[in-house]
Design a protein around this motif. Structure first.
Motif, PDB file in Angstrom:
ATOM      1  N   LEU A 532       0.817  -1.208   0.000  1.00 12.64           N
ATOM      2  CA  LEU A 532       0.000   0.000   0.000  1.00 12.64           C
ATOM      3  C   LEU A 532       0.857   1.268   0.000  1.00 12.64           C
ATOM      4  O   LEU A 532       0.553   2.241  -0.702  1.00 12.64           O
ATOM      5  N   LEU A 533       1.931   1.264   0.792  1.00 15.00           N
ATOM      6  CA  LEU A 533       2.743   2.466   0.951  1.00 15.00           C
ATOM      7  C   LEU A 533       3.985   2.471   0.071  1.00 15.00           C
ATOM      8  O   LEU A 533       4.728   3.460   0.064  1.00 15.00           O
ATOM      9  N   GLY A 534       4.221   1.403  -0.669  1.00 12.72           N
ATOM     10  CA  GLY A 534       5.388   1.348  -1.537  1.00 12.72           C
ATOM     11  C   GLY A 534       5.449   2.486  -2.543  1.00 12.72           C
ATOM     12  O   GLY A 534       6.491   3.137  -2.692  1.00 12.72           O
ATOM     13  N   PRO A 535       4.350   2.782  -3.261  1.00 18.91           N
ATOM     14  CA  PRO A 535       4.403   3.920  -4.195  1.00 18.91           C
ATOM     15  C   PRO A 535       4.692   5.246  -3.504  1.00 18.91           C
ATOM     16  O   PRO A 535       5.411   6.092  -4.043  1.00 18.91           O
ATOM     17  N   VAL A 536       4.132   5.443  -2.304  1.00 15.44           N
ATOM     18  CA  VAL A 536       4.418   6.673  -1.558  1.00 15.44           C
ATOM     19  C   VAL A 536       5.887   6.734  -1.186  1.00 15.44           C
ATOM     20  O   VAL A 536       6.546   7.777  -1.298  1.00 15.44           O
ATOM     21  N   ARG A 537       6.427   5.602  -0.756  1.00 17.35           N
ATOM     22  CA  ARG A 537       7.847   5.550  -0.408  1.00 17.35           C
ATOM     23  C   ARG A 537       8.715   5.865  -1.618  1.00 17.35           C
ATOM     24  O   ARG A 537       9.686   6.639  -1.522  1.00 17.35           O
ATOM     25  N   ASP A 538       8.398   5.316  -2.778  1.00 25.64           N
ATOM     26  CA  ASP A 538       9.201   5.577  -3.972  1.00 25.64           C
ATOM     27  C   ASP A 538       9.140   7.045  -4.369  1.00 25.64           C
ATOM     28  O   ASP A 538      10.151   7.621  -4.798  1.00 25.64           O
ATOM     29  N   ALA A 793      16.521   6.566   2.649  1.00 29.70           N
ATOM     30  CA  ALA A 793      16.487   7.217   1.338  1.00 29.70           C
ATOM     31  C   ALA A 793      15.331   8.181   1.192  1.00 29.70           C
ATOM     32  O   ALA A 793      15.321   8.988   0.259  1.00 29.70           O
ATOM     33  N   THR A 794      14.341   8.115   2.068  1.00 35.52           N
ATOM     34  CA  THR A 794      13.208   9.047   1.999  1.00 35.52           C
ATOM     35  C   THR A 794      13.468  10.346   2.760  1.00 35.52           C
ATOM     36  O   THR A 794      12.597  11.202   2.832  1.00 35.52           O
ATOM     37  N   ASP A 795      14.653  10.486   3.297  1.00 37.59           N
ATOM     38  CA  ASP A 795      15.007  11.666   4.080  1.00 37.59           C
ATOM     39  C   ASP A 795      15.659  12.702   3.162  1.00 37.59           C
ATOM     40  O   ASP A 795      16.749  12.468   2.626  1.00 37.59           O
ATOM     41  N   PRO A 796      15.035  13.873   2.965  1.00 34.15           N
ATOM     42  CA  PRO A 796      15.642  14.886   2.085  1.00 34.15           C
ATOM     43  C   PRO A 796      16.862  15.556   2.681  1.00 34.15           C
ATOM     44  O   PRO A 796      17.593  16.236   1.964  1.00 34.15           O
ATOM     45  N   LEU A 797      17.105  15.362   3.984  1.00 33.54           N
ATOM     46  CA  LEU A 797      18.242  16.002   4.643  1.00 33.54           C
ATOM     47  C   LEU A 797      19.106  15.000   5.387  1.00 33.54           C
ATOM     48  O   LEU A 797      19.920  15.401   6.221  1.00 33.54           O
ATOM     49  N   ASP A 816      14.299   1.941   8.978  1.00 35.24           N
ATOM     50  CA  ASP A 816      12.994   1.670   8.376  1.00 35.24           C
ATOM     51  C   ASP A 816      12.403   2.952   7.789  1.00 35.24           C
ATOM     52  O   ASP A 816      12.424   4.011   8.425  1.00 35.24           O
ATOM     53  N   GLU A 817      11.853   2.803   6.594  1.00 35.19           N
ATOM     54  CA  GLU A 817      11.229   3.958   5.946  1.00 35.19           C
ATOM     55  C   GLU A 817       9.729   4.020   6.206  1.00 35.19           C
ATOM     56  O   GLU A 817       9.102   5.054   5.963  1.00 35.19           O
ATOM     57  N   ILE A 818       9.146   2.917   6.668  1.00 31.63           N
ATOM     58  CA  ILE A 818       7.713   2.881   6.962  1.00 31.63           C
ATOM     59  C   ILE A 818       7.539   2.766   8.470  1.00 31.63           C
ATOM     60  O   ILE A 818       8.025   1.833   9.105  1.00 31.63           O
ATOM     61  N   ASP A 819       6.843   3.736   9.027  1.00 33.24           N
ATOM     62  CA  ASP A 819       6.618   3.807  10.471  1.00 33.24           C
ATOM     63  C   ASP A 819       5.325   3.078  10.808  1.00 33.24           C
ATOM     64  O   ASP A 819       4.241   3.456  10.373  1.00 33.24           O
ATOM     65  N   THR A 820       5.444   2.029  11.613  1.00 30.46           N
ATOM     66  CA  THR A 820       4.275   1.250  12.020  1.00 30.46           C
ATOM     67  C   THR A 820       3.944   1.441  13.499  1.00 30.46           C
ATOM     68  O   THR A 820       3.153   0.685  14.056  1.00 30.46           O
TER      69      THR A 820
END
Length: 855
Positions: A532-538, A793-797, A816-820
């Protein structure tokens, strides 16, 4: 164990940094500028007794004391926004700090040079002197801008024929029409003097509140730290010297030089314009003396040593700067006295009908020309070294030139806006082009129109002029900046993909292992959440990769700024000459009469700049985050204001001058046996630092590395960083302070503007560790027992702190890039690393104990 969390760029509130509600935290030390916070005993007890407590947000394992250090109040401090009035004052304070941004950017240039630590300071002093000279010229640019508005426009041009022609001014200004131009000039010259003196006082106040290293740390002679010696020759890292954060004396001496130069320039402009308007011998002599004092102040600023590696003078060596400031103040008072005594022409026509190269225009052109010369010289002041090494430095070693170009460009934009806006308002809204002057020869200035008009005539709109550089710069800069933004925008819209580089850091995910022949994914499983969140992560990965292009984007903008200043300087010299009578009529017609579109463009451009400024100021006045102390221009501010004010003393205060000693003192408070805290066995500290907090924490560790007891205390000190910019930003911009030879990391290649993955080249085998770094142990140069750094990799800074390569990298771990941890899943960005599994695992590992479960 003390887990001390230090926030970063976003100025995270203490409750958010501890991942608790505001009612569940309390302040245990500090004040509103810098403070330490812990969870309340009630919150700790409640969290430890809840079901699944170890996986809940804010849970603190036993035997760990968690604190949060909040230093956001140190960065451009503003009044508490209590009520509508307080919010307005706080907003205006933020705007005021933003106007000092060029000063802070220029100050950062002083720390970009190759800083020797072996005693060879002659070349460094010359380079640092150029930055200091550039800084005082920026101060004089501000002074000239205010003088142009207050003295030239208000005191002189708004009055003609014994009347006030600027009808937009309130009635009290009409009484000044009976004064001579010289007396009005003397009165209104107080405005630029008060501006410069106010900045000097603000600098002094901030020194008293921020420079506390001599009170928080022992004042010891610099010596090679036991843990860091050899990283930079015999002197050790600069950050390890106890005096690095105690720069009160150097900043004070430099600020006195700026005060002296500002007072002298006002005196020179007053006297020179009065001489041009017909002043006598006494004004000539006063102007000559003030000019000599101005030159002396510039030489003094150039020679005032402010960098620690220059061998700065003792704190009692500021007597000459104090004397010089007093002499410059006396020179200003003498000039004002002559003007008040009537030693200037009493007629208003000659003084009001100004055009062409006025004193204000020549002064402005001279200042900008000198700053351009310093920028050009900084290009040739790079120390000769192999080209392979320059590729590991920002802009191939041209960081000083880039920072100075940005400071000059931003400073001229602000000066142009202030001057043109004031002139246009006083001019009756005629537009920016009307401020260039009369245009074709024969047009009548305001004074001439006033002279032929009978007393019963309706006064026409005034025909005011400003130095031509201001409106020309607005028009030219808008074109070049638009071109630069188009280039940067084209690079940003390019498709980006970092999947290949990230794949080396992450094991195959459940979704990746699922095939079409597999059974449907269970509801709520990790595989379903990833699907579900893979496209958002990309998408967030691609956005972060685009925002990583700071270095090439800044180079493009800086280049546009230099071109705009060069073109404006040329036009400002050329336009008056082409408007003069000796020029053939057809040339004047081609330049002025047939170039109406040029004047129209100037009007449009200044209107556009006004809109941009209004949007920027609105963003400063109205914080974006409810309940969050949002700091606009955070990245630029944190980069520019981290370092002591060795290049420009009147910019925003250096927050690290207080934050670093406070963190150091808190660590010693916990570790030393004579601590106030009760001694209950062996104590340890884990510095958990986010973003810019990692820079503050590393500086604190290096400052402690020269402490006499640090050899014994170091094994009880660990570092946990996350979302940091150490390697690609600070390591490339300031290599002698936080570069690979200091931290023991691998050198970093620049991001590629047009590559699908900006860091693909850096992740290849081309980037090898520096000889001083031990890749097997990694980070032995950092004065701590162990260092772990998290990134995603999702961190802009956020970036790896050691290398973009996973192999031979014992420091960095992919988070982890997805917070659960919440009610619903979310893709993480720059914050909340402490909610990841990797953070909890690293904390337990650094604590040298298995994470205890809830009781």
């Amino acid at each position: 164990m003390l887990e001390l969390r230090v926030h970063g760029i976003n100025n995270t509130a203490p409750a958010e940094l501890l991942d608790l509600a505001a009612a569940d935290v309390e302040r245990v030390a500090g004040d509103r500028l810098g403070s330490f916070w812990t969870p309340t005993p009630a919150a700790l007890d409640r969290l430890r007794r809840e079901m699944d407590a170890a996986d809940r947000r804010g849970f603190v394992p036993r035997r760990i004391r968690r604190e949060a250090y909040s230093w956001g109040g140190l960065v451009r401090t503003t009044p508490e926004p209590t009520g509508p009035g307080g919010a307005l004052v706080a907003g205006l304070a933020r705007v005021g700090w933003a106007l000092l941004l060029p000063f802070s950017i220029a100050n950062a240039a002083a720390w970009c040079w190759r800083l020797p630590t072996d005693g060879r300071t002659a070349a460094l002093s010359a380079r640092a002197g150029l930055v200091r000279l550039f800084g005082v010229l920026l101060t004089l640019l501000l002074s000239t801008t205010v003088t142009s508005v207050a003295v030239d426009l208000l005191a002189v041009q708004c009055y003609a024929g014994g009347s006030l022609v600027c009808t937009v001014l309130p009635q009290p200004f009409e009484a000044l029409a009976l004064w001579t131009p010289g007396r009005r000039m003397a009165l209104f010259s107080l405005v630029p003097v008060l501006v410069v003196a106010g900045l000097w006082l603000l600098s002094g106040i901030s020194r008293l509140r921020y420079d506390v290293a001599d009170r928080y740390l022992d004042a010891r002679d610099p010596s090679p730290p036991a843990d860091s010696a050899g990283a930079q020759g015999t002197g050790g890292p600069l950050l390890a010297r106890p005096q690095f954060w105690s720069s009160r004396g150097e900043t004070q001496r430099l600020s006195l030089g700026h005060l002296a130069a500002g007072l002298s320039l006002v005196s020179v402009e007053l006297g020179a314009q009065a001489v041009v308007d017909g002043g006598g011998f006494s004004l000539n002599a006063s102007t000559g003396v003030s000019g000599g004092l101005l030159l002396t102040a510039l030489i003094t600023v150039f020679g005032t040593r402010t960098l620690l590696v220059e061998g700065v003078a003792s704190s009692s060596a500021g007597r000459w700067q104090t004397t010089l400031a007093g002499l410059c103040g006396a020179g200003y008072l003498a000039t004002v006295g002559l003007l008040l005594a009537g030693r200037a022409p009493t007629g208003g026509v000659g003084a009001s009908a100004r055009s062409g190269f006025t004193v204000a225009a020549v002064t402005l052109l001279a200042l900008v020309g000198l700053m351009l010369a310093i920028i050009a010289s900084s290009v040739f002041f790079r120390r000769a070294r192999a080209g392979a090494e320059r590729r590991f430095e920002a802009w191939h070693g041209l960081a000083p030139a880039v920072f100075l170009s940005l400071a000059l460009g931003i400073g001229l934009v602000l000066s142009s806006l202030v001057t043109v806006a004031a002139g246009d308002w006083l001019n009756g809204g005629s537009g920016a082009s009307a401020l260039l002057g009369s245009g074709p020869v024969g047009a009548e200035p305001a004074a001439a129109v006033r002279a032929i008009c009978a007393d019963t005539c309706v006064a026409p709109d005034p025909r005011l002029t400003v130095p031509m550089l201001y409106p020309w710069f607005g028009g030219v800069a808008l074109i070049l900046f638009a071109v630069a933004l188009l280039i940067v925008g084209a690079a940003l819209v390019r498709p980006r993909s970092v999947a290949r580089r990230v794949a080396a850091w992450t094991p195959p995910s459940p979704a990746d292992e699922t095939s079409a022949a597999d059974q449907p994914m269970p509801v709520g499983s990790a595989a379903e959440l990833l699907a579900l969140l893979g496209p958002v992560r990309d998408r967030k990965r691609a956005t972060a990769a685009r925002l990583h292009l700071v270095e090439p984007a800044v180079a493009i903008v800086a280049g546009a700024a230099v071109l705009a200043v060069l073109a404006t300087e040329w036009l400002s010299w050329l336009y008056p000459q082409l408007s003069a009578s000796p020029v053939p009529a057809e040339v004047r017609a081609a330049w002025i009469g047939n170039a109406g579109w040029v004047r129209a463009w100037l009007d449009v451009a200044m209107g556009a700049w006004a809109g941009i400024a209004a949007l920027a100021l609105a963003g400063l006045v109205f914080p974006a985050g409810a309940g969050r102390s949002t700091r606009p221009l955070a990245i630029v501010w944190d980069l520019a204001c981290f370092l002591p004010r060795a290049g420009h003393p009147l910019g925003a205060p250096c927050y690290a001058e207080r934050a670093v000693p406070e963190v150091s003192r808190r660590i010693l408070w916990w570790l030393r046996p004579e601590s106030e805290a009760p001694a209950t066995g062996r104590r340890e500290v884990v510095l958990a630092a986010h973003s810019m907090g990692a820079v503050v924490s590393l500086a604190a560790l290096f400052s402690l590395s020269s402490h006499p007891e640090w050899t014994r205390l170091r094994p009880r000190m660990s570092l946990l960083t996350f979302g940091v910019q150490l390697r690609p930003y600070f390591g490339r911009f300031f290599p002698e302070l936080l570069g690979p030879a200091v931290l023991g990391s691998t050198p970093c290649l620049r991001p590629r503007l047009w590559a699908a993955d900006p860091w693909a080249a850096d992740a290849s085998a081309g980037a090898t560790p520096v000889p001083a770094a031990d890749t097997a142990a990694a980070g032995p140069l950092v004065p701590a027992r162990r260092w772990v750094s998290l990134w995603r990799a999702t961190d802009p800074l956020g970036f790896p702190a050691f290398s973009n390569r996973r192999d031979v990298n014992p420091i960095d771990e992919f988070a982890d890039e997805i917070d659960t941890s919440g009610y619903t899943g979310a893709v993480g960005g720059h914050g909340e690393y402490y909610r990841t599994r990797q953070y909890r695992s690293a904390l337990a590992d650094l604590a040298a104990a298995v994470r205890p479960g809830p009781d």
